[in-house]
Design a protein around this motif. Structure first.
Motif, short mmCIF file in Angstrom:
data_model
loop_
_atom_site.label_atom_id
_atom_site.label_comp_id
_atom_site.label_asym_id
_atom_site.label_seq_id
_atom_site.Cartn_x
_atom_site.Cartn_y
_atom_site.Cartn_z
N UNK A 1 0.85 -1.19 0.00
CA UNK A 1 0.00 0.00 0.00
C UNK A 1 0.88 1.24 0.00
N UNK A 2 0.37 2.32 -0.59
CA UNK A 2 1.10 3.59 -0.53
C UNK A 2 1.17 4.03 0.93
N UNK A 3 2.37 4.42 1.36
CA UNK A 3 2.55 4.80 2.77
C UNK A 3 3.55 5.94 2.86
N UNK A 4 3.44 6.78 3.87
CA UNK A 4 4.42 7.86 4.04
C UNK A 4 5.83 7.30 4.13
N UNK A 5 6.73 7.93 3.41
CA UNK A 5 8.15 7.53 3.45
C UNK A 5 8.81 8.35 4.56
N UNK A 6 8.90 7.78 5.73
CA UNK A 6 9.43 8.48 6.90
C UNK A 6 10.96 8.49 6.84
N UNK A 7 11.54 9.66 7.01
CA UNK A 7 13.00 9.76 7.04
C UNK A 7 13.53 9.17 8.34
N UNK A 8 14.73 8.63 8.26
CA UNK A 8 15.34 8.03 9.45
C UNK A 8 15.64 9.09 10.51
N UNK A 9 16.11 10.23 10.06
CA UNK A 9 16.33 11.37 10.94
C UNK A 9 16.42 12.61 10.08
N UNK A 10 16.54 13.77 10.70
CA UNK A 10 16.48 15.03 9.98
C UNK A 10 17.64 15.20 8.99
N UNK A 11 18.76 14.54 9.24
CA UNK A 11 19.94 14.74 8.42
C UNK A 11 20.14 13.65 7.35
N UNK A 12 19.42 12.58 7.45
CA UNK A 12 19.61 11.46 6.52
C UNK A 12 18.61 11.53 5.38
N UNK A 13 19.07 11.57 4.14
CA UNK A 13 18.13 11.63 3.02
C UNK A 13 17.46 10.28 2.78
N UNK A 14 16.30 10.31 2.16
CA UNK A 14 15.68 9.07 1.71
C UNK A 14 16.57 8.47 0.62
N UNK B 1 17.12 14.84 -3.21
CA UNK B 1 17.95 16.03 -3.38
C UNK B 1 18.31 16.67 -2.05
N UNK B 2 19.55 17.15 -1.93
CA UNK B 2 19.92 17.90 -0.73
C UNK B 2 19.31 19.29 -0.79
N UNK B 3 19.32 19.97 0.33
CA UNK B 3 18.85 21.35 0.30
C UNK B 3 19.74 22.15 -0.63
N UNK B 4 19.12 22.96 -1.46
CA UNK B 4 19.87 23.70 -2.48
C UNK B 4 20.78 24.75 -1.84
N UNK B 5 22.02 24.77 -2.28
CA UNK B 5 22.93 25.81 -1.82
C UNK B 5 22.59 27.13 -2.50
N UNK B 6 23.11 28.20 -1.96
CA UNK B 6 22.84 29.49 -2.56
C UNK B 6 23.44 29.55 -3.96
N UNK B 7 22.69 30.13 -4.90
CA UNK B 7 23.20 30.29 -6.26
C UNK B 7 24.51 31.06 -6.22
N UNK B 8 25.41 30.70 -7.12
CA UNK B 8 26.68 31.40 -7.19
C UNK B 8 27.80 30.70 -6.48
N UNK B 9 27.50 29.50 -5.93
CA UNK B 9 28.58 28.74 -5.29
C UNK B 9 29.69 28.47 -6.28
N UNK B 10 30.92 28.60 -5.83
CA UNK B 10 32.07 28.41 -6.70
C UNK B 10 32.71 27.04 -6.51
N UNK B 11 32.01 26.17 -5.82
CA UNK B 11 32.62 24.89 -5.46
C UNK B 11 32.98 24.05 -6.66
N UNK B 12 32.29 24.24 -7.80
CA UNK B 12 32.55 23.38 -8.95
C UNK B 12 33.28 24.10 -10.07
N UNK B 13 33.70 25.33 -9.86
CA UNK B 13 34.27 26.09 -10.96
C UNK B 13 35.49 25.40 -11.57
N UNK B 14 36.28 24.76 -10.72
CA UNK B 14 37.47 24.11 -11.25
C UNK B 14 37.16 22.79 -11.94
#
Length: 501
Positions: free
Chosen positions: A414-427, A448-461
């Motif tokens: 049956x369709x059921x709520x997908x309960x997260x294990x805890x606040x920090x662990x993604x499904x 998906x993780x919470x979206x970082x602020x636009x303009x992050x330079x983490x991937x520029x290289x």
């Protein structure tokens, strides 16, 4: 210690499946446990269903089921594509399904012209006759047959079939590249029922190596329906009841489906920087071959190699997975072997009874062959977004051979709520796809993780990085060219200037 590979974000998703022209309809059917299996529509097969049918299994040139899962009520719209509209409309319906799914996926992704120049295509495609390829073959061969074998005056075809339809293998990827103005190259592959997950895994590696900044990947399948129906009937793998029932005690075989699912992938850091809507994140994938496997007999050893490779790449353990979208086709032998592989993967300790839900989208839409993995991934992404564990259709009682009672697994009924294990662990979910001859694939995906602020330079290289320059050694060689049976004879002929007849 090697660095963990960068996660890959899914930033666009599009699909068309039996009784589900839109993803919204697809999810509605999943939650309602609807099954799309029905008798073949009139005119879909080259001969009538009654003429093709024989209830006896294995009867020559006959099928023992008239049921399959079809894409109906779909009209392809060529507008907005960089293709001549008339030419596009003359393509086989298989192309239309792929173009429709890709258009939805591409519309959601944030790709600039520069991004498109470095966007490639990897597409799983079933290299079997399609309606268009068969029509072209009849157009070319029937007149010669009538003239030579029967002594008749050849008939002139009333209309000409687009000759491009004969390119069943390579053209679909090229058409997608042209239609959306992509410059990263394209290729198609047929890894049987594992094709979609193979395509996604190869796309992940293109991104991680820096050879592309985005990839369009997934699978399509719309072969000539009677061809596949008769093929599986001759293999005695087809369900006589026409009811796909993965994991169930009443499972009696597979039901053939059709459709397409395409996804746009980016490196996670790039997607976060660009402000994309991230539908899910691929963290690991594993591919393997049974090596000694046979055409129809699944092999636990081969399946485990693919699964373990995926977990090693992701850095996760199996017990961290909440839901597994299984390959499970509804065959009495194949499903228990897949469960046995999962039980071996999880081991005897470190889990609680029934903690991980199992499902198979084939219970809803049949076995989409080269597009099966794409349908499974679309199901998982929708489950993430709706925070709901999707149920399995056509399930009443577990196959006793599967041994689910004392295992970490339960079939979601049956369709059921997908309960997260805890606040920090993604499904998290895992997907399996196993093809003829033991072609195995396993992917791990998380929400998906919470979206970082636009303009992050983490991937520029990373964005314009070049592929690794690690040298590759050639450690074995051999050759056979015509009468030159080995490397030595080839060497003597080429270096000695000996002309071969």
């Amino acid at each position: 210690m090697s660095q963990k590979p960068e996660p890959i974000a899914i930033v666009g998703a599009g699909g068309i499946f039996p009784d589900a022209v839109t993803p919204a309809r697809f999810w509605e059917n999943l939650v309602a446990r609807r099954c799309a299996a029905k008798e073949v529509p009139a005119g879909r097969w080259a001969i009538s269903a009654d003429a093709a049918f024989d209830p006896a299994k294995g009867a020559a040139d006959k099928v023992y089921s008239k049921k399959a899962c079809f894409v109906s009520d779909f009209v392809f719209d060529p507008s907005g594509l960089a293709l001549d509209a008339e030419w596009a409309l003359s393509l086989d319906p298989a192309f239309h399904l792929a173009l429709h799914a890709a258009r939805t996926a591409m519309a959601a992704a944030k790709l600039s012209s520069a991004d498109k120049a470095r966007t490639g295509v990897v597409l799983g495609q079933l290299v079997l006759p399609t309606d268009g390829a068969a029509a072209w073959s009849r157009e070319q061969l029937l007149p010669a047959f009538e003239r030579g074998a029967l002594g008749l005056t050849p008939r002139q075809p009333s209309s000409r079939v687009n000759p491009a339809n004969r390119y069943v293998a390579g053209l679909p990827g090229g058409v997608l590249t042209k239609a959306f103005g992509l410059g990263g190259g394209s290729w198609t592959l047929d890894a049987a029922c594992a094709s979609s997950l193979y395509a996604l895994k190869f796309a992940m590696e293109e991104l991680r190596a820096g050879r592309a900044d985005a990839m369009l990947a997934g699978g399509m399948a719309r072969p000539q329906s009677l061809y596949t129906q008769m093929g599986f009937a001759q293999l005695r793998a087809l369900s006589p009841s026409g009811i796909p029932s993965p994991f169930d005690a009443a499972a009696d075989g597979l039901v053939v489906g059709e459709g397409a699912g395409l996804f746009v992938l980016k490196r996670l850091s790039d997607a976060q920087r660009d402000g994309d809507r991230i539908r899910g994140v691929l963290t690991g994938g594993g591919l393997s071959n049974d090596v000694g496997g046979s055409l129809l007999a699944p092999n636990t050893v081969g399946q485990l190699r693919a699964m373990r490779a995926a977990y090693q790449e992701s850095g996760l353990s199996p017990s961290q997975i909440d839901f597994i979208e299984c390959h499970a086709t509804g065959t009495p032998t194949g499903d228990p072997i897949e469960i046995a592989s999962l039980k071996a993967l999880w081991g005897e300790r470190g889990w609680t009874k029934g903690q991980c839900a199992l499902g198979s989208v084939k219970s809803n839409i049949g076995h989409l062959l080269t597009a099966a993995g794409s349908a499974g991934l679309m199901k998982v992404l929708l489950a993430f977004e709706n925070e709901t564990l999707p149920p399995n259709a056509n399930f009443r009682e577990a196959n006793p051979s599967a041994g689910l009672a004392d295992s970490p697994f339960h079939v979601q009924t049956e369709a059921a709520p997908w309960i997260k294990r805890d606040a920090k662990t993604p499904r998290r979910a895992a997907l399996s796809a196993f093809g003829f001859g033991g072609i195995n694939a396993h992917l791990i995906v998380e929400e998906a993780p919470e979206r970082r602020k636009a303009g992050s330079k983490s991937s520029q290289s990373v964005r314009r990085s070049n592929p690794s320059s690690v040298p590759v050694a050639i450690v074995g060689m051999d050759a056979r060219f015509g009468v030159l049976n080995n490397l030595r004879s080839y060497q003597e002929a080429v270096l000695g200037g000996v002309e071969q007849e």
